[in-house]
Design a protein around this motif. Sequence first.
Motif, mmCIF file in Angstrom:
data_model
loop_
_atom_site.group_PDB
_atom_site.id
_atom_site.type_symbol
_atom_site.label_atom_id
_atom_site.label_comp_id
_atom_site.label_asym_id
_atom_site.label_seq_id
_atom_site.Cartn_x
_atom_site.Cartn_y
_atom_site.Cartn_z
ATOM 1 N N TYR A 111 0.829 -1.202 0.000
ATOM 2 C CA TYR A 111 0.000 0.000 0.000
ATOM 3 C C TYR A 111 0.865 1.254 0.000
ATOM 4 O O TYR A 111 2.042 1.237 0.368
ATOM 5 C CB TYR A 111 -0.978 0.023 1.181
ATOM 6 C CG TYR A 111 -0.354 0.133 2.557
ATOM 7 C CD1 TYR A 111 -0.053 1.376 3.116
ATOM 8 C CD2 TYR A 111 -0.103 -1.007 3.312
ATOM 9 C CE1 TYR A 111 0.494 1.474 4.392
ATOM 10 C CE2 TYR A 111 0.447 -0.923 4.576
ATOM 11 C CZ TYR A 111 0.745 0.324 5.114
ATOM 12 O OH TYR A 111 1.295 0.414 6.367
ATOM 13 N N CYS A 142 -3.409 4.149 -1.840
ATOM 14 C CA CYS A 142 -3.660 3.027 -2.730
ATOM 15 C C CYS A 142 -3.307 1.746 -1.990
ATOM 16 O O CYS A 142 -2.259 1.665 -1.336
ATOM 17 C CB CYS A 142 -2.823 3.153 -4.000
ATOM 18 S SG CYS A 142 -2.995 1.781 -5.158
ATOM 19 N N VAL A 150 -3.251 -2.629 -2.427
ATOM 20 C CA VAL A 150 -3.283 -3.672 -3.457
ATOM 21 C C VAL A 150 -3.016 -5.045 -2.843
ATOM 22 O O VAL A 150 -2.133 -5.199 -1.996
ATOM 23 C CB VAL A 150 -2.235 -3.408 -4.559
ATOM 24 C CG1 VAL A 150 -2.377 -4.441 -5.686
ATOM 25 C CG2 VAL A 150 -2.354 -1.999 -5.129
ATOM 26 N N SER A 158 -2.639 -9.202 -4.323
ATOM 27 C CA SER A 158 -2.533 -10.039 -5.513
ATOM 28 C C SER A 158 -2.206 -11.467 -5.109
ATOM 29 O O SER A 158 -1.599 -11.710 -4.067
ATOM 30 C CB SER A 158 -1.446 -9.487 -6.450
ATOM 31 O OG SER A 158 -1.329 -10.262 -7.624
ATOM 32 N N VAL A 195 1.673 -6.006 -7.620
ATOM 33 C CA VAL A 195 1.515 -5.054 -6.524
ATOM 34 C C VAL A 195 2.464 -3.871 -6.681
ATOM 35 O O VAL A 195 2.045 -2.706 -6.635
ATOM 36 C CB VAL A 195 1.745 -5.749 -5.167
ATOM 37 C CG1 VAL A 195 1.834 -4.721 -4.044
ATOM 38 C CG2 VAL A 195 0.622 -6.740 -4.882
ATOM 39 N N LEU A 249 1.324 0.097 -7.616
ATOM 40 C CA LEU A 249 1.578 1.158 -6.643
ATOM 41 C C LEU A 249 2.459 2.252 -7.241
ATOM 42 O O LEU A 249 2.186 3.452 -7.082
ATOM 43 C CB LEU A 249 2.245 0.573 -5.396
ATOM 44 C CG LEU A 249 1.354 -0.280 -4.488
ATOM 45 C CD1 LEU A 249 2.190 -0.933 -3.392
ATOM 46 C CD2 LEU A 249 0.236 0.549 -3.876
ATOM 47 N N CYS A 298 -2.894 1.798 -14.165
ATOM 48 C CA CYS A 298 -2.256 0.997 -13.113
ATOM 49 C C CYS A 298 -2.359 -0.488 -13.439
ATOM 50 O O CYS A 298 -1.384 -1.244 -13.300
ATOM 51 C CB CYS A 298 -2.919 1.269 -11.763
ATOM 52 S SG CYS A 298 -2.623 2.914 -11.091
ATOM 53 N N SER A 325 -7.617 -3.858 -5.906
ATOM 54 C CA SER A 325 -7.001 -2.621 -5.434
ATOM 55 C C SER A 325 -8.063 -1.616 -5.008
ATOM 56 O O SER A 325 -9.177 -1.601 -5.544
ATOM 57 C CB SER A 325 -6.135 -2.006 -6.541
ATOM 58 O OG SER A 325 -6.906 -1.847 -7.729
ATOM 59 N N TRP A 381 -12.403 1.233 -6.766
ATOM 60 C CA TRP A 381 -11.606 0.010 -6.705
ATOM 61 C C TRP A 381 -11.655 -0.709 -8.044
ATOM 62 O O TRP A 381 -12.539 -0.493 -8.873
ATOM 63 C CB TRP A 381 -12.048 -0.901 -5.573
ATOM 64 C CG TRP A 381 -13.508 -1.080 -5.376
ATOM 65 C CD1 TRP A 381 -14.313 -2.064 -5.868
ATOM 66 C CD2 TRP A 381 -14.381 -0.236 -4.592
ATOM 67 N NE1 TRP A 381 -15.612 -1.905 -5.447
ATOM 68 C CE2 TRP A 381 -15.683 -0.799 -4.664
ATOM 69 C CE3 TRP A 381 -14.181 0.925 -3.835
ATOM 70 C CZ2 TRP A 381 -16.776 -0.225 -4.017
ATOM 71 C CZ3 TRP A 381 -15.272 1.496 -3.190
ATOM 72 C CH2 TRP A 381 -16.549 0.917 -3.272
ATOM 73 N N HIS A 415 -10.490 -4.708 -9.977
ATOM 74 C CA HIS A 415 -10.023 -6.070 -9.735
ATOM 75 C C HIS A 415 -9.977 -6.880 -11.020
ATOM 76 O O HIS A 415 -10.660 -6.570 -12.001
ATOM 77 C CB HIS A 415 -10.909 -6.775 -8.702
ATOM 78 C CG HIS A 415 -12.215 -7.276 -9.232
ATOM 79 N ND1 HIS A 415 -13.267 -6.449 -9.556
ATOM 80 C CD2 HIS A 415 -12.646 -8.539 -9.510
ATOM 81 C CE1 HIS A 415 -14.294 -7.159 -9.986
ATOM 82 N NE2 HIS A 415 -13.941 -8.444 -9.990
#
Length: 273
Positions: free
Chosen positions: A36, A44, A46, A48, A65, A69, A86, A113, A125, A127
């Motif tokens: 994060y 942010c 994240v 995974s 990740v 970020l 991103c 995220s 968010w 995904h």
Amino acid sequence: MPDTMDRAIRSFAVPISTSQFSCVGERSGNQDAIGYHLEERNACFVVSDGVGGNAGGELASRIAVDTALNTFVDDPSLGADSIQRCVKSANDAILAKQRELADQSRMSATFVSLFVDRDTNQACWAHVGDSRLYWFRRGALMQRTEDHSLSERSGDAAASQHSGERLVKTNLLYRALGARATAEATITAPQRLADGDAFLLCTDGLWQLISQQVMERSLQLADSAEEWLALLRRAAEAKADESQDNYSALAVWVGFPQQVTLAGAAAPQRAAV
């Protein structure tokens, strides 16, 4: 990889507290990754999970990740184009590593995220796959992401939320980072945050073990993001068996959920007196 638990608290326009853990389960390694970025004006978060069955899952999730970020830090915006950038950057980075490492040419990862604008008190968010985000308000679920999986399409994943048990053990994905040249993420529109909102980002290893109801009850009992995750971790450990996958979670609290949740729960009782 050792289990991890940490917590960070900031006192800016939108107070945010966060906690995380990652457990290996009964596997030989941990393919889950968490990260994060938290600063005065934006944040942010994240999570995974390397897709099982292919070599390089641990590397793929870490790349996802870190790349997401770094991309957000360069352009901290809740605009759909910025969020998609991103995801695209993470997908491109995994594909580049596939070309570099022939023995890991099929590695891929799920991705979820949360992006926060602390000036406007908004969040959105994104995904890919079956790592999930749960959004709670006043201790009750507002929304969760829908998995990019065959079991979700068939309705099995929804049914398991009520029974607390997974009906199909193999959750076949039709989207993952690194699986295709173009990453197809589901991105929400920005949502206005309220004091007491709580978010849970987690890998499928966790949500297979604990139901939505357990998440809600634990949130209603917790005094902090760290305590909430401790309760969820304890519940997951009680359900885990010898075949348990990695399971990881990242909690994000906006303001003071413990106060808002208790106030909401007490209000009906006062009205009935």
